[in-house]
Write a protein that holds these residues in place. Structure first.
Motif, PDB file in Angstrom:
ATOM      1  N   LYS A 282      16.955  36.635  23.724  1.00  0.00           N
ATOM      2  CA  LYS A 282      18.032  35.943  24.451  1.00  0.00           C
ATOM      3  C   LYS A 282      19.527  36.326  24.068  1.00  0.00           C
ATOM      4  CE  LYS A 282      17.613  31.641  23.256  1.00  0.00           C
ATOM      5  NZ  LYS A 282      17.986  30.077  23.159  1.00  0.00           N
ATOM      6  N   GLN A 283      20.267  36.163  24.800  1.00  0.00           N
ATOM      7  CA  GLN A 283      21.661  36.614  24.472  1.00  0.00           C
ATOM      8  C   GLN A 283      22.541  35.824  23.346  1.00  0.00           C
ATOM      9  OE1 GLN A 283      23.841  36.786  28.273  1.00  0.00           O
ATOM     10  NE2 GLN A 283      23.125  38.836  28.835  1.00  0.00           N
ATOM     11  N   ASN A 284      22.131  34.855  23.277  1.00  0.00           N
ATOM     12  CA  ASN A 284      22.599  33.857  22.001  1.00  0.00           C
ATOM     13  C   ASN A 284      21.408  32.922  21.355  1.00  0.00           C
ATOM     14  OD1 ASN A 284      22.304  31.392  23.572  1.00  0.00           O
ATOM     15  ND2 ASN A 284      23.925  32.422  24.741  1.00  0.00           N
ATOM     16  N   ARG A 285      21.761  32.063  20.397  1.00  0.00           N
ATOM     17  CA  ARG A 285      21.009  31.350  19.631  1.00  0.00           C
ATOM     18  C   ARG A 285      21.138  29.803  20.266  1.00  0.00           C
ATOM     19  NH1 ARG A 285      21.216  33.210  13.554  1.00  0.00           N
ATOM     20  NH2 ARG A 285      23.389  33.049  14.174  1.00  0.00           N
ATOM     21  N   ASP A 286      21.800  29.619  21.316  1.00  0.00           N
ATOM     22  CA  ASP A 286      22.290  28.020  21.557  1.00  0.00           C
ATOM     23  C   ASP A 286      20.947  27.588  22.126  1.00  0.00           C
ATOM     24  OD1 ASP A 286      24.611  29.178  20.946  1.00  0.00           O
ATOM     25  OD2 ASP A 286      25.461  29.146  23.049  1.00  0.00           O
ATOM     26  N   VAL A 287      20.867  26.252  22.269  1.00  0.00           N
ATOM     27  CA  VAL A 287      19.639  25.483  22.828  1.00  0.00           C
ATOM     28  C   VAL A 287      20.095  24.413  23.545  1.00  0.00           C
ATOM     29  CG1 VAL A 287      17.718  24.043  22.061  1.00  0.00           C
ATOM     30  CG2 VAL A 287      18.381  25.991  20.634  1.00  0.00           C
ATOM     31  N   MET A 288      19.546  24.296  24.810  1.00  0.00           N
ATOM     32  CA  MET A 288      19.843  23.327  25.982  1.00  0.00           C
ATOM     33  C   MET A 288      19.026  21.956  25.688  1.00  0.00           C
ATOM     34  SD  MET A 288      21.908  22.949  28.515  1.00  0.00           S
ATOM     35  CE  MET A 288      22.019  21.537  29.380  1.00  0.00           C
ATOM     36  N   PHE A 289      19.610  20.966  25.485  1.00  0.00           N
ATOM     37  CA  PHE A 289      18.922  19.684  25.229  1.00  0.00           C
ATOM     38  C   PHE A 289      19.042  18.889  26.440  1.00  0.00           C
ATOM     39  CE2 PHE A 289      19.662  20.866  20.972  1.00  0.00           C
ATOM     40  CZ  PHE A 289      18.624  20.658  20.059  1.00  0.00           C
ATOM     41  N   ILE A 290      18.164  18.270  26.832  1.00  0.00           N
ATOM     42  CA  ILE A 290      17.864  17.234  27.927  1.00  0.00           C
ATOM     43  C   ILE A 290      17.028  16.229  27.721  1.00  0.00           C
ATOM     44  CG2 ILE A 290      17.132  17.216  30.562  1.00  0.00           C
ATOM     45  CD1 ILE A 290      17.223  20.220  30.825  1.00  0.00           C
ATOM     46  N   ASP A 291      17.599  15.117  28.012  1.00  0.00           N
ATOM     47  CA  ASP A 291      16.865  13.670  27.676  1.00  0.00           C
ATOM     48  C   ASP A 291      16.674  13.039  28.970  1.00  0.00           C
ATOM     49  OD1 ASP A 291      16.063  11.147  27.345  1.00  0.00           O
ATOM     50  OD2 ASP A 291      17.560  10.766  25.756  1.00  0.00           O
ATOM     51  N   ALA A 292      15.202  13.305  29.431  1.00  0.00           N
ATOM     52  CA  ALA A 292      14.797  13.071  30.747  1.00  0.00           C
ATOM     53  C   ALA A 292      13.941  11.819  30.545  1.00  0.00           C
ATOM     54  CB  ALA A 292      14.145  14.207  31.302  1.00  0.00           C
ATOM     55  N   SER A 293      13.975  11.036  29.490  1.00  0.00           N
ATOM     56  CA  SER A 293      13.113  10.139  29.322  1.00  0.00           C
ATOM     57  C   SER A 293      13.197   8.908  30.252  1.00  0.00           C
ATOM     58  CB  SER A 293      13.217   9.545  27.602  1.00  0.00           C
ATOM     59  OG  SER A 293      14.594   9.139  27.595  1.00  0.00           O
ATOM     60  N   LYS A 294      14.217   8.683  30.874  1.00  0.00           N
ATOM     61  CA  LYS A 294      14.406   7.552  31.895  1.00  0.00           C
ATOM     62  C   LYS A 294      14.122   7.949  33.273  1.00  0.00           C
ATOM     63  CE  LYS A 294      16.267   5.131  28.339  1.00  0.00           C
ATOM     64  NZ  LYS A 294      16.325   6.097  27.183  1.00  0.00           N
ATOM     65  N   GLY A 295      13.665   9.076  33.452  1.00  0.00           N
ATOM     66  CA  GLY A 295      13.637   9.392  34.870  1.00  0.00           C
ATOM     67  C   GLY A 295      12.211   9.419  35.229  1.00  0.00           C
ATOM     68  N   PHE A 296      11.481   8.421  35.831  1.00  0.00           N
ATOM     69  CA  PHE A 296      10.181   8.368  36.333  1.00  0.00           C
ATOM     70  C   PHE A 296       9.852   7.124  37.035  1.00  0.00           C
ATOM     71  CE2 PHE A 296      10.635   5.589  32.362  1.00  0.00           C
ATOM     72  CZ  PHE A 296      10.055   4.742  32.639  1.00  0.00           C
ATOM     73  N   GLU A 297       8.754   6.901  37.790  1.00  0.00           N
ATOM     74  CA  GLU A 297       8.274   5.777  38.300  1.00  0.00           C
ATOM     75  C   GLU A 297       7.133   5.348  37.998  1.00  0.00           C
ATOM     76  OE1 GLU A 297       7.283   6.028  42.658  1.00  0.00           O
ATOM     77  OE2 GLU A 297       6.170   7.903  42.197  1.00  0.00           O
ATOM     78  N   LYS A 298       7.020   4.225  37.817  1.00  0.00           N
ATOM     79  CA  LYS A 298       5.713   3.341  37.328  1.00  0.00           C
ATOM     80  C   LYS A 298       4.664   3.353  38.357  1.00  0.00           C
ATOM     81  CE  LYS A 298       4.430  -0.076  33.953  1.00  0.00           C
ATOM     82  NZ  LYS A 298       3.972   1.026  32.843  1.00  0.00           N
ATOM     83  N   VAL A 299       3.336   3.810  38.145  1.00  0.00           N
ATOM     84  CA  VAL A 299       2.353   3.816  39.058  1.00  0.00           C
ATOM     85  C   VAL A 299       1.296   3.152  38.392  1.00  0.00           C
ATOM     86  CG1 VAL A 299       0.852   5.134  40.660  1.00  0.00           C
ATOM     87  CG2 VAL A 299       3.084   5.865  40.143  1.00  0.00           C
ATOM     88  N   ARG A 300       1.065   1.826  38.786  1.00  0.00           N
ATOM     89  CA  ARG A 300       0.173   0.909  37.952  1.00  0.00           C
ATOM     90  C   ARG A 300       0.211   1.144  36.571  1.00  0.00           C
ATOM     91  NH1 ARG A 300      -3.019   3.692  41.863  1.00  0.00           N
ATOM     92  NH2 ARG A 300      -3.972   5.229  40.426  1.00  0.00           N
ATOM     93  N   THR A 301      -0.504   1.549  35.651  1.00  0.00           N
ATOM     94  CA  THR A 301      -0.428   1.425  34.277  1.00  0.00           C
ATOM     95  C   THR A 301       0.236   2.888  33.564  1.00  0.00           C
ATOM     96  OG1 THR A 301      -2.670   2.528  34.004  1.00  0.00           O
ATOM     97  CG2 THR A 301      -2.413   0.008  33.982  1.00  0.00           C
ATOM     98  N   GLN A 302       0.204   3.770  34.586  1.00  0.00           N
ATOM     99  CA  GLN A 302       0.742   4.943  34.068  1.00  0.00           C
ATOM    100  C   GLN A 302       2.405   5.396  34.519  1.00  0.00           C
ATOM    101  OE1 GLN A 302      -2.075   6.379  31.744  1.00  0.00           O
ATOM    102  NE2 GLN A 302      -0.509   7.863  32.216  1.00  0.00           N
TER     103      GLN A 302
END
Length: 533
Positions: free
Chosen positions: A404-424
């Motif tokens: 890579k051109q640098n050592r930066d890291v992209m952090f993404i918190d996607a833990s709240k993006g979902f739909e519940k389908v039965r038990t999953q």
């Protein structure tokens, strides 16, 4: 998905439903998936026989007609040679699916017919060797007596026999087969669900490796923990390479390896474009004569699996550069380093792991620090909990690159993006697009994403725990004290009004005996106490 594919899915599900009351989910998947594969091979061959022998444009071809034509011309050496050359196998007339269905209808079917069929198929081509060994024709799960077992097998064959498997558009058969695998994974035990990565997660892992890449001239892809092959097959859908992809994979579980091989064949992946192996990825690195680096590596390994961590691995080129080995109790970084080693300099890797890999110390901390110092880790993406059939824990995707051109890291918190389908929980298409957009933009998004400089990561002692970089804390709204006091005053007034009403009603009551009068007097005293506060 087309209506034809939907109809195909319905047919497969109908066949599956017919077995639910007879044998367990873990067992009947062996029979159903094996039967589908056998019927596909048989029907495909019969249609090829028809195309080779009938030169007129007859559109009303049926499997029964093709079977009759085959029986009349099976002595033609040129026909058999052409079938073997183009398909790689030949099924004798007496052992085709159509022939066996006819014997069921004539009440002459015997289990030995199917046993002989599978033996002949496996011996006809090395590609098919061992594919039907899980198809236990004499299991008591099928029935207590030989007749009951024969009847169950016949029912399976008849249920699948109603479905058109070959003359389906595009990859509809492969997609329906993939769908059926997902149904088995969702209905089976936690352990049985390990062979399947849910399709939305597979899509995300695949598309992360393709961001800003053009593989129109062809590409190689590798999954060291192959499972059912669902991860690799997504490249056919989402890459620019389309038909110019070579698929590589390795799977330790023999049944799952067979499942992957069937899955690739039913998705029309040519033999020259698929190289998969039934071996332990960690204990035995595979690539000797084959290419050992790939454009894309995707993985969903078993989480925190125990492994040998034998000191000899310190001489293994996959692990030697780091000077330490992942602990015996957790092979997470062993899988990561194996995949990373097999990545081309220009390639991209995406892997799903438990959150512990972001912050655990010891040998894992040392490996993580070295990966960060060389700029190998490109992104850390937190996923919702309960996405997988094998575990309910929240997981994280780590995206890696060689240069890579640098050592930066992209952090993404996607833990709240979902739909519940039965038990999953399930990633929606909008959730996938949001993650990909944030990953591509590489800019801060409040409460969702942060582009961390290497110096910031170093200040955090190379700890990659997402909350250190993405603040998702939501403050409680301020309390309106005046409104609270007003509400309390109104409640007090209501209480006083209610108590006065009760006291007034009690004053009109007279006990019919001394005991009743005493009870009324006690209630009056209680009301007076409440009024006085």
């Amino acid at each position: 998905m087309s209506s034809k594919t939907t109809s195909l899915q319905q047919g497969l599900l109908s066949a599956m439903n017919s077995l639910r009351s007879k044998i367990t989910t873990n067992e009947y998947k062996n029979y159903l998936l094996g039967t589908i594969f056998y019927k596909y091979l048989s029907d495909n061959m019969l249609y090829n026989v028809w195309d080779l022998l009938i030169t007129t444009d007859e559109t009303n071809v049926t499997l029964d007609k093709a079977q009759q034509l085959y029986e009349k011309n099976v002595g033609m050496e040129a026909l058999i040679n052409e079938l073997r050359l183009s398909l790689g196998y030949v099924i004798e007339p007496a052992y085709t699916y159509t022939s066996i269905l006819n014997s069921i209808n004539n009440h002459t079917f015997k289990i030995t017919q199917l046993e002989e069929t599978f033996a002949k198929l496996e011996n006809s081509d090395s590609e098919f060797m061992g594919l039907f060994t899980g198809y236990n024709l004499y299991s008591k799960e099928l029935g207590e007596t030989p007749k009951k077992r024969t009847d169950t097998i016949a029912e399976i064959l008849q249920a699948i026999g109603k479905i058109e498997l070959v003359k389906t558009p595009g990859d509809s058969l492969g997609d329906a087969y993939e769908y059926l695998i997902s149904q088995f994974a969702s209905e089976s035990s936690k352990k049985a669900g390990e062979f399947y990565t849910p399709q939305p997660v597979s899509e995300l892992l695949t598309r992360l490796t393709l961001v800003n890449k053009d593989y129109s001239s062809g590409m190689t892809v590798y999954d060291p923990t192959l499972g059912s092959g669902s991860l690799l097959l997504n490249f056919k859908k989402y890459s620019t390479a389309h038909s110019r992809i070579t698929y590589y994979g390795q799977e330790v579980n023999t049944f799952t390896y067979k499942l992957a091989k069937m899955n690739l064949i039913l998705h029309n992946i040519e033999p020259a474009c698929r190289q998969i192996s039934n071996k332990d990825t960690l204990d035995r690195d595979w690539f000797i004569e084959s290419p050992n680096t790939f454009d894309a590596v995707v993985m969903n390994p078993p989480y925190s699996l125990k492994w040998s961590a034998n000191k000899d691995f310190l001489n293994d080129p996959r692990f030697a550069p780091y000077g330490v080995l992942p602990p015996k109790s957790k092979a997470d970084y062993a899988f990561l380093l194996d995949g990373y080693y097999h990545l081309k300099d220009s390639g991209v890797m995406s892997i799903v792991l438990p959150h512990g890999v972001l912050f655990r110390g010891g040998a894992e901390g040392k490996i993580r620090q070295q990966l960060l110092e060389k700029g190998a880790i490109d992104a850390v993406i937190g996923l919702p909990a309960n996405l997988f059939y094998s575990t309910g824990i929240p997981t994280v995707i780590i995206v890696l690159k060689k240069y890579k051109q640098n050592r930066d890291v992209m952090f993404i918190d996607a833990s709240k993006g979902f739909e519940k389908v039965r038990t999953q929980n399930k990633l929606r298409e909008e959730d996938i697009e949001n993650i990909l957009a944030a990953y591509t933009a590489r800019q801060d998004i409040k409460k969702y994403a942060h582009m961390a400089k290497f110096e910031e990561i170093k200040e955090n002692d190379f700890n990659l725990n997402i909350p250190r970089y993405v603040d998702t804390f939501v403050e409680e709204p301020p309390v309106d004290v005046q409104k609270l006091v007003a509400d309390m005053t109104n409640i007090t007034k209501e209480e006083e009004k209610t108590t006065a009403g009760i006291k007034n009603s009690l004053s009109e009551l007279v006990g019919t005996n001394p005991q009743g009068q005493q009870t009324i007097n006690e209630l009056k005293k209680a009301c007076e106490v409440i009024q006085k506060g």
